[in-house]
Design a protein around this motif. Structure first.
Motif, PDB file in Angstrom:
ATOM      1  N   SER A  55       0.842  -1.192   0.000  1.00 24.81           N
ATOM      2  CA  SER A  55       0.000   0.000   0.000  1.00 24.81           C
ATOM      3  C   SER A  55       0.874   1.237   0.000  1.00 24.81           C
ATOM      4  CB  SER A  55      -0.901   0.009   1.240  1.00 24.81           C
ATOM      5  OG  SER A  55      -1.491   1.263   1.419  1.00 24.81           O
ATOM      6  N   THR A  56       0.521   2.215  -0.840  1.00 27.69           N
ATOM      7  CA  THR A  56       1.327   3.432  -0.852  1.00 27.69           C
ATOM      8  C   THR A  56       1.099   4.273   0.382  1.00 27.69           C
ATOM      9  OG1 THR A  56      -0.370   4.514  -2.176  1.00 27.69           O
ATOM     10  CG2 THR A  56       1.528   3.607  -3.341  1.00 27.69           C
ATOM     11  N   ASN A  57       0.267   3.818   1.307  1.00 29.35           N
ATOM     12  CA  ASN A  57       0.191   4.497   2.596  1.00 29.35           C
ATOM     13  C   ASN A  57       1.503   4.370   3.341  1.00 29.35           C
ATOM     14  OD1 ASN A  57      -2.423   5.227   2.100  1.00 29.35           O
ATOM     15  ND2 ASN A  57      -3.323   3.549   3.236  1.00 29.35           N
ATOM     16  N   ASN A  58       2.345   3.413   2.938  1.00 33.02           N
ATOM     17  CA  ASN A  58       3.664   3.233   3.545  1.00 33.02           C
ATOM     18  C   ASN A  58       4.788   3.571   2.580  1.00 33.02           C
ATOM     19  OD1 ASN A  58       3.185   1.919   6.306  1.00 33.02           O
ATOM     20  ND2 ASN A  58       1.870   0.727   4.953  1.00 33.02           N
ATOM     21  N   ILE A  59       4.436   4.212   1.462  1.00 35.89           N
ATOM     22  CA  ILE A  59       5.414   4.549   0.432  1.00 35.89           C
ATOM     23  C   ILE A  59       5.167   5.979  -0.022  1.00 35.89           C
ATOM     24  CG2 ILE A  59       6.230   4.022  -1.911  1.00 35.89           C
ATOM     25  CD1 ILE A  59       5.232   1.134  -1.413  1.00 35.89           C
ATOM     26  N   TYR A  60       6.225   6.737  -0.225  1.00 42.84           N
ATOM     27  CA  TYR A  60       6.099   8.087  -0.768  1.00 42.84           C
ATOM     28  C   TYR A  60       7.162   8.279  -1.835  1.00 42.84           C
ATOM     29  CZ  TYR A  60       5.374  13.112  -1.071  1.00 42.84           C
ATOM     30  OH  TYR A  60       5.089  14.367  -1.532  1.00 42.84           O
ATOM     31  N   ILE A  61       6.762   8.840  -2.959  1.00 34.61           N
ATOM     32  CA  ILE A  61       7.700   9.165  -4.025  1.00 34.61           C
ATOM     33  C   ILE A  61       7.693  10.670  -4.210  1.00 34.61           C
ATOM     34  CG2 ILE A  61       8.222   8.932  -6.480  1.00 34.61           C
ATOM     35  CD1 ILE A  61       7.148   6.125  -6.332  1.00 34.61           C
ATOM     36  N   THR A  62       8.876  11.278  -4.200  1.00 31.52           N
ATOM     37  CA  THR A  62       8.968  12.725  -4.303  1.00 31.52           C
ATOM     38  C   THR A  62       8.484  13.200  -5.665  1.00 31.52           C
ATOM     39  OG1 THR A  62      11.285  12.469  -4.964  1.00 31.52           O
ATOM     40  CG2 THR A  62      10.840  12.955  -2.641  1.00 31.52           C
ATOM     41  N   SER A  63       8.052  14.447  -5.718  1.00 30.12           N
ATOM     42  CA  SER A  63       7.414  14.972  -6.921  1.00 30.12           C
ATOM     43  C   SER A  63       8.357  15.045  -8.110  1.00 30.12           C
ATOM     44  CB  SER A  63       6.827  16.351  -6.633  1.00 30.12           C
ATOM     45  OG  SER A  63       7.845  17.207  -6.172  1.00 30.12           O
ATOM     46  N   ASP A  64       9.661  15.182  -7.864  1.00 26.88           N
ATOM     47  CA  ASP A  64      10.604  15.180  -8.973  1.00 26.88           C
ATOM     48  C   ASP A  64      11.047  13.768  -9.333  1.00 26.88           C
ATOM     49  OD1 ASP A  64      11.678  15.961  -6.306  1.00 26.88           O
ATOM     50  OD2 ASP A  64      13.546  15.279  -7.208  1.00 26.88           O
ATOM     51  N   GLN A  65      10.459  12.778  -8.679  1.00 21.20           N
ATOM     52  CA  GLN A  65      10.642  11.361  -9.025  1.00 21.20           C
ATOM     53  C   GLN A  65      12.067  10.858  -8.813  1.00 21.20           C
ATOM     54  OE1 GLN A  65       9.261  10.855 -13.057  1.00 21.20           O
ATOM     55  NE2 GLN A  65       7.429  12.045 -12.679  1.00 21.20           N
ATOM     56  N   ASP A  66      12.817  11.489  -7.946  1.00 19.39           N
ATOM     57  CA  ASP A  66      14.185  11.028  -7.726  1.00 19.39           C
ATOM     58  C   ASP A  66      14.299  10.086  -6.541  1.00 19.39           C
ATOM     59  OD1 ASP A  66      13.601  13.006  -5.882  1.00 19.39           O
ATOM     60  OD2 ASP A  66      15.628  13.831  -5.843  1.00 19.39           O
ATOM     61  N   LEU A  67      13.330  10.140  -5.601  1.00 19.65           N
ATOM     62  CA  LEU A  67      13.454   9.351  -4.375  1.00 19.65           C
ATOM     63  C   LEU A  67      12.182   8.577  -4.078  1.00 19.65           C
ATOM     64  CD1 LEU A  67      15.108  11.929  -1.933  1.00 19.65           C
ATOM     65  CD2 LEU A  67      16.247  10.079  -3.152  1.00 19.65           C
ATOM     66  N   ILE A  68      12.364   7.415  -3.473  1.00 16.84           N
ATOM     67  CA  ILE A  68      11.271   6.658  -2.884  1.00 16.84           C
ATOM     68  C   ILE A  68      11.559   6.525  -1.395  1.00 16.84           C
ATOM     69  CG2 ILE A  68      12.387   4.471  -3.543  1.00 16.84           C
ATOM     70  CD1 ILE A  68       9.573   3.219  -3.596  1.00 16.84           C
ATOM     71  N   ILE A  69      10.572   6.850  -0.572  1.00 14.72           N
ATOM     72  CA  ILE A  69      10.693   6.789   0.884  1.00 14.72           C
ATOM     73  C   ILE A  69       9.698   5.759   1.381  1.00 14.72           C
ATOM     74  CG2 ILE A  69      10.587   8.097   3.044  1.00 14.72           C
ATOM     75  CD1 ILE A  69      11.001  10.643   1.366  1.00 14.72           C
ATOM     76  N   SER A  70      10.181   4.763   2.116  1.00 18.10           N
ATOM     77  CA  SER A  70       9.310   3.650   2.510  1.00 18.10           C
ATOM     78  C   SER A  70       9.636   3.186   3.919  1.00 18.10           C
ATOM     79  CB  SER A  70       9.472   2.462   1.546  1.00 18.10           C
ATOM     80  OG  SER A  70       9.341   2.840   0.206  1.00 18.10           O
ATOM     81  N   TYR A  71       8.667   2.498   4.496  1.00 18.61           N
ATOM     82  CA  TYR A  71       8.894   1.798   5.755  1.00 18.61           C
ATOM     83  C   TYR A  71       9.409   0.413   5.410  1.00 18.61           C
ATOM     84  CZ  TYR A  71       8.000  -0.183  10.406  1.00 18.61           C
ATOM     85  OH  TYR A  71       8.123  -0.791  11.631  1.00 18.61           O
ATOM     86  N   CYS A  72      10.629   0.123   5.837  1.00 14.01           N
ATOM     87  CA  CYS A  72      11.332  -1.070   5.382  1.00 14.01           C
ATOM     88  C   CYS A  72      11.736  -1.984   6.531  1.00 14.01           C
ATOM     89  CB  CYS A  72      12.591  -0.671   4.599  1.00 14.01           C
ATOM     90  SG  CYS A  72      12.257   0.216   3.065  1.00 14.01           S
ATOM     91  N   LYS A  73      12.123  -3.188   6.152  1.00 15.11           N
ATOM     92  CA  LYS A  73      12.702  -4.123   7.107  1.00 15.11           C
ATOM     93  C   LYS A  73      14.017  -3.555   7.615  1.00 15.11           C
ATOM     94  CE  LYS A  73      10.187  -7.921   7.538  1.00 15.11           C
ATOM     95  NZ  LYS A  73       9.811  -8.494   8.837  1.00 15.11           N
ATOM     96  N   SER A  74      14.277  -3.745   8.897  1.00 15.32           N
ATOM     97  CA  SER A  74      15.474  -3.194   9.509  1.00 15.32           C
ATOM     98  C   SER A  74      16.397  -4.312   9.956  1.00 15.32           C
ATOM     99  CB  SER A  74      15.096  -2.325  10.717  1.00 15.32           C
ATOM    100  OG  SER A  74      16.234  -1.927  11.428  1.00 15.32           O
ATOM    101  N   GLU A  75      17.662  -3.952  10.132  1.00 13.19           N
ATOM    102  CA  GLU A  75      18.647  -4.903  10.640  1.00 13.19           C
ATOM    103  C   GLU A  75      18.844  -4.767  12.144  1.00 13.19           C
ATOM    104  OE1 GLU A  75      22.121  -4.101   8.413  1.00 13.19           O
ATOM    105  OE2 GLU A  75      21.319  -4.848   6.513  1.00 13.19           O
ATOM    106  N   ALA A  76      17.948  -4.051  12.792  1.00 11.44           N
ATOM    107  CA  ALA A  76      18.085  -3.819  14.232  1.00 11.44           C
ATOM    108  C   ALA A  76      17.974  -5.131  15.004  1.00 11.44           C
ATOM    109  CB  ALA A  76      17.019  -2.842  14.705  1.00 11.44           C
ATOM    110  N   VAL A  77      18.797  -5.287  16.037  1.00 10.98           N
ATOM    111  CA  VAL A  77      18.760  -6.476  16.879  1.00 10.98           C
ATOM    112  C   VAL A  77      18.688  -6.054  18.340  1.00 10.98           C
ATOM    113  CG1 VAL A  77      20.000  -7.955  15.252  1.00 10.98           C
ATOM    114  CG2 VAL A  77      21.287  -6.597  16.911  1.00 10.98           C
ATOM    115  N   ALA A  78      18.074  -6.901  19.145  1.00 13.80           N
ATOM    116  CA  ALA A  78      17.970  -6.636  20.576  1.00 13.80           C
ATOM    117  C   ALA A  78      19.284  -6.997  21.263  1.00 13.80           C
ATOM    118  CB  ALA A  78      16.815  -7.445  21.158  1.00 13.80           C
ATOM    119  N   ASP A  79      19.343  -6.722  22.557  1.00 15.22           N
ATOM    120  CA  ASP A  79      20.564  -6.999  23.313  1.00 15.22           C
ATOM    121  C   ASP A  79      20.924  -8.477  23.296  1.00 15.22           C
ATOM    122  OD1 ASP A  79      20.777  -4.333  23.907  1.00 15.22           O
ATOM    123  OD2 ASP A  79      19.731  -4.503  25.839  1.00 15.22           O
ATOM    124  N   ASP A  80      19.901  -9.350  23.216  1.00 12.53           N
ATOM    125  CA  ASP A  80      20.177 -10.778  23.213  1.00 12.53           C
ATOM    126  C   ASP A  80      20.465 -11.315  21.812  1.00 12.53           C
ATOM    127  OD1 ASP A  80      17.730 -10.588  22.052  1.00 12.53           O
ATOM    128  OD2 ASP A  80      16.670 -11.868  23.494  1.00 12.53           O
TER     129      ASP A  80
END
Length: 492
Positions: free
Chosen positions: A381-406
């Motif tokens: 869904s593009t509710n989680n995606i934004y493309i800038t008006s000059d069409q150079d960038l896509i901004i999205s909510y993505c999978k992360s490599e973050a890990v917990a302390d364990d």
């Protein structure tokens, strides 16, 4: 005096009435994930895998406005997102909701499904159907846009032509079966004078499988009344009626710059198609596209003079409707995506499949694959995606490599900014970035005074379960909403 700024996004948004009555919260949402099938009873191409109007709030993007926004050359693009920090938090939930709404599900905390921003006002729509407006200057809630205690807002559309917000709603009084549209000038919303708005398309019966579609590319509105068996086209500037189209054997209508494609009921070996002028509805071309017998149609899409057709397990076809030239792409190379986004200025299109994004041209060639842009959500869904008006960038909510302390992977995503032409990730907002400030860190306001944060969420909490995203290009701020009904502001 300078004219009004053009919209950041060219949007084609369709909202379809629900098939049956029931809990209005199930039907709340945008033309993407929550609008119900855009096809409806007769608007399905052999139950397609792709229905871009239903699965994607299809953003058709055109126009270069970077210079007008003062964004600078492409080389300076990463600077826009340097030192992005969590700056503010808004809550769509209200303990006193019972005072102005009567539907039980409207009183409950609900995830954000859509965010729209215009003129320093943030509009956040919750899955329950409750919609709140926040003033980004004062950082206060202006009002809830639900004017009736039984109103469930399904979707939002910012009309740049007259600087107003259109809400599409259903009501408990008629079992949530009919779409009702209302427009309110942004300035009146800012003053909390919601009564200054007025209803639209009151002559149309928008019951299932009826729909309303806002097309910012051509400045038109398309409605379908199943009861009357007719499509109507209105001017998006003043909502005046332009012309009608009878629905005899019409299975779907696709809108492209300057034209509409009418897709008729298929036969065994072909599908009849007709191209109309979007301005006056006059026929420009009628033709038949040959099909493989007994094979489902995955999708038919129109992009200017290019017709895109894909059948199940068959090659992807790109037909030039003017010259009749046909390009075929092997089915193993181009597999049916779950959604498209067309980039008009660049003459390219994005495809979404299995959380991945790719850029294609109309010669059937893969232009870009992204190096670090694995989407968090499957539904694209593009509710989680934004493309800038000059069409150079896509901004999205993505999978992360973050890990917990364990050492375990955390259920926390990141906001990734990637270049469309190269696929390179140029910036990221991630919970494991030590440069992100803690919410308790004093911040400097625009008047130079130091102030404490007014929100409770930590950065990891704000990046967990993000359900909606919007980038305000004028303010250079990213707004995210989560499953708790909170809206977070990321700014530098």
């Amino acid at each position: 005096m300078d004219g009004p700024k053009r919209s950041q996004l060219r949007v084609r948004l369709r909202v379809t009435a629900r098939r049956r009555s029931g809990d209005g919260a199930e039907g709340s949402g945008s033309g993407g994930s929550g609008a119900g099938g855009a096809g409806g009873r007769k608007r399905r191409l052999d139950a397609p895998v792709l229905n871009s109007a239903a699965k994607l709030q299809r953003r058709e993007i055109g126009g270069r406005q970077l210079a007008a926004r003062g964004g600078g050359p492409a080389a300076a693009v990463p600077e826009r997102f340097r030192n992005m920090r969590l700056q503010e938090e808004f809550d769509t939930y209200d303990d006193n909701a019972h005072l102005f709404v009567k539907l039980q599900f409207l009183k409950k905390r609900s995830k954000i499904i859509e965010i729209v921003a215009a003129k320093d006002i943030i509009f956040a729509l919750a899955h329950s159907g409750l919609c709140a407006a926040f003033n980004r200057v004062t950082n206060k809630r202006i009002a809830f846009l639900n004017l009736s205690p039984d109103e469930v807002i399904r979707s939002l559309f910012y009309n740049k032509n007259n600087d107003s917000l259109i809400t599409v709603s259903v009501y408990a009084s008629d079992n949530f079966s009919t779409l009702k549209c209302r427009t309110t000038p942004i300035e009146y919303i800012r003053r909390n004078q919601l009564d200054a708005g007025f209803a639209l398309f009151e002559t149309e019966s928008l019951k299932w499988p009826g729909f309303v579609e806002f097309d910012d590319v051509n400045g038109k509105v398309l409605t379908y009344s199943a009861q009357d068996g007719i499509y109507k086209v209105f001017d998006l500037k003043n909502y005046s009626f332009l012309y009608s189209i009878p629905d005899e054997n019409v299975q779907e209508i696709k809108i492209s710059p300057g034209i509409m494609l009418l897709i008729y009921d298929r036969t065994t070996s072909y599908v009849p198609l007709k191209i109309l002028s979007i301005e006056d509805g006059k026929p420009l071309k009628s033709f038949r596209h040959l099909l493989h017998r007994n094979k489902k149609i995955d999708f038919i899409e129109q992009f200017n003079e290019k017709l895109l057709v894909k059948q199940e397990d068959e090659n992807f076809q790109i037909l030039d409707v003017r010259s009749s030239d046909l390009i075929e792409v092997c089915a193993s190379k181009f597999m049916t995506p779950s959604a498209f986004i067309f980039l008009y200025e660049n003459n390219l299109f994005l495809t979404f499949r299995n959380r991945t994004v790719a850029v294609w041209n109309f010669r059937g060639e893969l232009v870009t694959s992204f190096e670090d842009h694995l989407l968090w959500h499957h539904d694209c869904s593009t509710n989680n995606i934004y493309i800038t008006s000059d069409q150079d960038l896509i901004i999205s909510y993505c999978k992360s490599e973050a890990v917990a302390d364990d050492g375990t992977v955390t259920p926390i995503g990141s906001i990734n900014m990637s270049e469309i032409m190269t696929g390179k990730c140029i910036a990221k907002i991630a919970a494991n970035d030590p440069a992100l400030s803690d919410p308790d860190t004093p911040r400097t306001s625009r008047n130079g005074r130091t102030k404490r944060s007014s929100f409770q969420s930590t950065v990891p909490e704000a990046l967990e379960d993000v359900t909606a995203l919007f980038y305000d290009e004028d303010r250079n701020e990213i707004y995210t909403g989560n499953r708790h009904g909170l809206v977070h502001v990321w700014s530098n």
